[in-house]
Design a protein around this motif. Sequence first.
Motif, short mmCIF file in Angstrom:
data_model
loop_
_atom_site.label_atom_id
_atom_site.label_comp_id
_atom_site.label_asym_id
_atom_site.label_seq_id
_atom_site.Cartn_x
_atom_site.Cartn_y
_atom_site.Cartn_z
N LYS A 94 0.81 -1.22 0.00
CA LYS A 94 0.00 0.00 0.00
C LYS A 94 0.84 1.27 0.00
O LYS A 94 0.38 2.33 -0.42
CB LYS A 94 -0.97 0.00 1.19
CG LYS A 94 -0.30 0.00 2.55
CD LYS A 94 -1.33 -0.01 3.65
CE LYS A 94 -0.76 -0.20 5.02
NZ LYS A 94 0.26 0.69 5.46
N ASP A 95 2.10 1.17 0.45
CA ASP A 95 2.98 2.34 0.51
C ASP A 95 3.83 2.52 -0.75
O ASP A 95 4.57 3.48 -0.85
CB ASP A 95 3.90 2.24 1.73
CG ASP A 95 3.11 2.22 3.04
OD1 ASP A 95 2.09 2.94 3.12
OD2 ASP A 95 3.50 1.48 3.95
N GLY A 96 3.77 1.57 -1.67
CA GLY A 96 4.57 1.68 -2.89
C GLY A 96 5.40 0.44 -3.13
O GLY A 96 5.13 -0.63 -2.59
N PRO A 97 6.47 0.59 -3.93
CA PRO A 97 7.28 -0.59 -4.27
C PRO A 97 8.06 -1.13 -3.07
O PRO A 97 8.44 -0.39 -2.18
CB PRO A 97 8.24 -0.08 -5.34
CG PRO A 97 8.22 1.39 -5.24
CD PRO A 97 6.94 1.80 -4.60
N ILE A 98 8.29 -2.44 -3.10
CA ILE A 98 9.11 -3.10 -2.09
C ILE A 98 10.40 -3.51 -2.80
O ILE A 98 10.37 -4.15 -3.85
CB ILE A 98 8.43 -4.36 -1.51
CG1 ILE A 98 7.13 -3.97 -0.84
CG2 ILE A 98 9.36 -5.08 -0.54
CD1 ILE A 98 6.27 -5.17 -0.46
N TYR A 99 11.52 -3.12 -2.22
CA TYR A 99 12.82 -3.48 -2.77
C TYR A 99 13.53 -4.45 -1.84
O TYR A 99 13.38 -4.38 -0.62
CB TYR A 99 13.70 -2.24 -2.95
CG TYR A 99 13.22 -1.32 -4.04
CD1 TYR A 99 13.55 -1.57 -5.37
CD2 TYR A 99 12.43 -0.21 -3.76
CE1 TYR A 99 13.11 -0.73 -6.38
CE2 TYR A 99 11.99 0.62 -4.76
CZ TYR A 99 12.33 0.36 -6.08
OH TYR A 99 11.89 1.18 -7.07
N ALA A 100 14.31 -5.34 -2.43
CA ALA A 100 15.22 -6.19 -1.67
C ALA A 100 16.62 -5.69 -1.95
O ALA A 100 16.95 -5.32 -3.08
CB ALA A 100 15.08 -7.65 -2.09
N TYR A 101 17.45 -5.64 -0.91
CA TYR A 101 18.83 -5.18 -1.05
C TYR A 101 19.77 -6.37 -0.93
O TYR A 101 19.59 -7.23 -0.07
CB TYR A 101 19.15 -4.14 0.02
CG TYR A 101 18.51 -2.82 -0.29
CD1 TYR A 101 19.21 -1.82 -0.96
CD2 TYR A 101 17.19 -2.56 0.05
CE1 TYR A 101 18.62 -0.62 -1.28
CE2 TYR A 101 16.59 -1.36 -0.26
CZ TYR A 101 17.30 -0.39 -0.92
OH TYR A 101 16.71 0.80 -1.24
N LEU A 102 20.78 -6.40 -1.80
CA LEU A 102 21.77 -7.46 -1.78
C LEU A 102 22.80 -7.15 -0.71
O LEU A 102 23.37 -6.06 -0.67
CB LEU A 102 22.45 -7.57 -3.15
CG LEU A 102 23.46 -8.70 -3.31
CD1 LEU A 102 22.81 -10.07 -3.07
CD2 LEU A 102 24.09 -8.65 -4.70
#
Length: 148
Positions: A94-102
Amino acid sequence: MVGRPPKRRRKAKLDGANLSMNVPVEMIGNEWVTRWFNDQKNRPYKMNQFDDWEFVDAKEITDPSTGKPIVGEKTKNTELDGGERVRMRVGVDKDGPIYAYLMKKRREYCEADEAEKRKELDLVDEQILKGISPIEKQHGTVTMSRGN
């Protein structure tokens, strides 16, 4: 552009083969273990500050022919070290994109952490085999009945 057929996009295989999140060991080095951490509840920052995980810098996994990371995308980190971290969009909420960090952690630290976890699990297994359930060591009683 009448009379000219529209140019078709190449059909991409979306079976996971083209959506790899793997990083070749030889790029980071065998002394490291890599993992992706979703940026939810500030998890990458916590893993960096309160555990031994470090952010992978985009320079470490850059393809020389394209200048881009072999996985994900690079993003500037202006708050802490100014490096370029590697991230990949993995979802939306709901807050926008979800990113995963390496991130990476020294292999010896990962192995020590796993051995510690294994020791705890072995203790639970040992208690189960002896017939001692964790519930027996707790205080109080639980009764169950079928309501009629």
